[in-house]
Design a protein around this motif. Sequence first.
Motif, PDB file in Angstrom:
ATOM      1  N   GLY A 143      63.340  68.662  65.481  1.00 28.57           N
ATOM      2  CA  GLY A 143      63.075  67.384  64.569  1.00 28.57           C
ATOM      3  C   GLY A 143      62.244  66.468  65.257  1.00 28.57           C
ATOM      4  N   LEU A 144      62.554  66.053  66.397  1.00 28.22           N
ATOM      5  CA  LEU A 144      61.731  64.954  66.991  1.00 28.22           C
ATOM      6  C   LEU A 144      60.198  65.360  66.980  1.00 28.22           C
ATOM      7  CD1 LEU A 144      61.510  62.362  68.441  1.00 28.22           C
ATOM      8  CD2 LEU A 144      62.112  63.509  70.490  1.00 28.22           C
ATOM      9  N   ALA A 145      59.840  66.503  67.431  1.00 29.18           N
ATOM     10  CA  ALA A 145      58.524  67.198  67.406  1.00 29.18           C
ATOM     11  C   ALA A 145      57.926  67.209  65.870  1.00 29.18           C
ATOM     12  CB  ALA A 145      58.305  68.425  68.361  1.00 29.18           C
ATOM     13  N   ILE A 146      58.629  67.489  65.244  1.00 33.87           N
ATOM     14  CA  ILE A 146      58.066  67.736  63.719  1.00 33.87           C
ATOM     15  C   ILE A 146      57.721  66.174  63.350  1.00 33.87           C
ATOM     16  CG2 ILE A 146      58.907  68.026  61.331  1.00 33.87           C
ATOM     17  CD1 ILE A 146      60.362  70.434  62.541  1.00 33.87           C
ATOM     18  N   ASN A 147      58.694  65.175  63.644  1.00 36.95           N
ATOM     19  CA  ASN A 147      58.376  64.119  63.151  1.00 36.95           C
ATOM     20  C   ASN A 147      57.215  63.201  63.877  1.00 36.95           C
ATOM     21  OD1 ASN A 147      59.694  61.052  62.306  1.00 36.95           O
ATOM     22  ND2 ASN A 147      59.125  60.744  64.226  1.00 36.95           N
ATOM     23  N   ALA A 148      56.958  63.605  64.892  1.00 34.50           N
ATOM     24  CA  ALA A 148      55.803  63.050  65.780  1.00 34.50           C
ATOM     25  C   ALA A 148      54.599  63.609  65.037  1.00 34.50           C
ATOM     26  CB  ALA A 148      55.736  63.494  67.093  1.00 34.50           C
ATOM     27  N   LEU A 149      54.545  65.107  64.791  1.00 37.42           N
ATOM     28  CA  LEU A 149      53.377  65.960  64.343  1.00 37.42           C
ATOM     29  C   LEU A 149      53.242  65.467  62.734  1.00 37.42           C
ATOM     30  CD1 LEU A 149      54.162  69.421  65.671  1.00 37.42           C
ATOM     31  CD2 LEU A 149      52.327  67.842  66.118  1.00 37.42           C
ATOM     32  N   VAL A 150      54.044  65.221  61.911  1.00 35.16           N
ATOM     33  CA  VAL A 150      53.854  64.750  60.582  1.00 35.16           C
ATOM     34  C   VAL A 150      53.388  63.391  60.483  1.00 35.16           C
ATOM     35  CG1 VAL A 150      54.938  64.399  58.301  1.00 35.16           C
ATOM     36  CG2 VAL A 150      55.616  66.512  59.368  1.00 35.16           C
ATOM     37  N   LEU A 151      53.964  62.368  61.317  1.00 38.20           N
ATOM     38  CA  LEU A 151      53.481  61.076  61.494  1.00 38.20           C
ATOM     39  C   LEU A 151      52.161  61.060  61.955  1.00 38.20           C
ATOM     40  CD1 LEU A 151      54.316  57.815  61.266  1.00 38.20           C
ATOM     41  CD2 LEU A 151      55.087  58.253  63.759  1.00 38.20           C
ATOM     42  N   TYR A 152      51.923  61.905  62.894  1.00 40.96           N
ATOM     43  CA  TYR A 152      50.427  61.922  63.506  1.00 40.96           C
ATOM     44  C   TYR A 152      49.416  62.250  62.212  1.00 40.96           C
ATOM     45  CZ  TYR A 152      46.285  63.414  66.084  1.00 40.96           C
ATOM     46  OH  TYR A 152      45.036  63.386  66.512  1.00 40.96           O
ATOM     47  N   ALA A 153      49.809  63.493  61.602  1.00 40.71           N
ATOM     48  CA  ALA A 153      49.134  64.108  60.943  1.00 40.71           C
ATOM     49  C   ALA A 153      48.596  63.117  59.490  1.00 40.71           C
ATOM     50  CB  ALA A 153      49.426  65.269  60.349  1.00 40.71           C
ATOM     51  N   PHE A 154      49.412  62.508  58.856  1.00 37.31           N
ATOM     52  CA  PHE A 154      49.578  61.595  57.936  1.00 37.31           C
ATOM     53  C   PHE A 154      48.850  60.231  58.316  1.00 37.31           C
ATOM     54  CE2 PHE A 154      52.164  64.374  55.856  1.00 37.31           C
ATOM     55  CZ  PHE A 154      51.872  64.306  54.299  1.00 37.31           C
ATOM     56  N   LYS A 155      48.880  59.872  59.493  1.00 34.00           N
ATOM     57  CA  LYS A 155      48.210  58.816  60.071  1.00 34.00           C
ATOM     58  C   LYS A 155      46.747  59.251  60.216  1.00 34.00           C
ATOM     59  CE  LYS A 155      49.368  56.011  63.224  1.00 34.00           C
ATOM     60  NZ  LYS A 155      48.234  54.911  63.010  1.00 34.00           N
TER      61      LYS A 155
END
Length: 134
Positions: A86-98
Amino acid sequence: MHASTGNLSSRSFLRFLLVGGGATLLQYLIMAALMTLFAVSAVRASTIGFLLSAIFNYWANARFTFAAQGGHRRSILRFAVTLCAGLAINALVLYAFKKMGAAVWLAQLIATGVVLVWNYTINAIWTFRKRHSS
């Protein structure tokens, strides 16, 4: 219509939201107390709060949300794997949308929603899966 498949139900989802909200509040309270009372740095205080609230989160989800039975050895390991994913998914989604130009707060809200669905689903069908006896 109330559909339930194993641990997946509207009741367990509502309980999952309550437990998660409580765990988040606990993390923030621990962070504030450590920073205020013991002059611990924000990152260190948040990390300690996160780890302690994760213990509460596991216990409350095992007992209150999913009514897990039996030993904890298997489910604690699965909970930790789910949490890290979940932590990795959070980082990836945050990065992608930014990267697509979204504002940070919007990107984080989207990431939180994605991780919420991930954590609930995986915890319901894998971490706290009910064992069937033959």
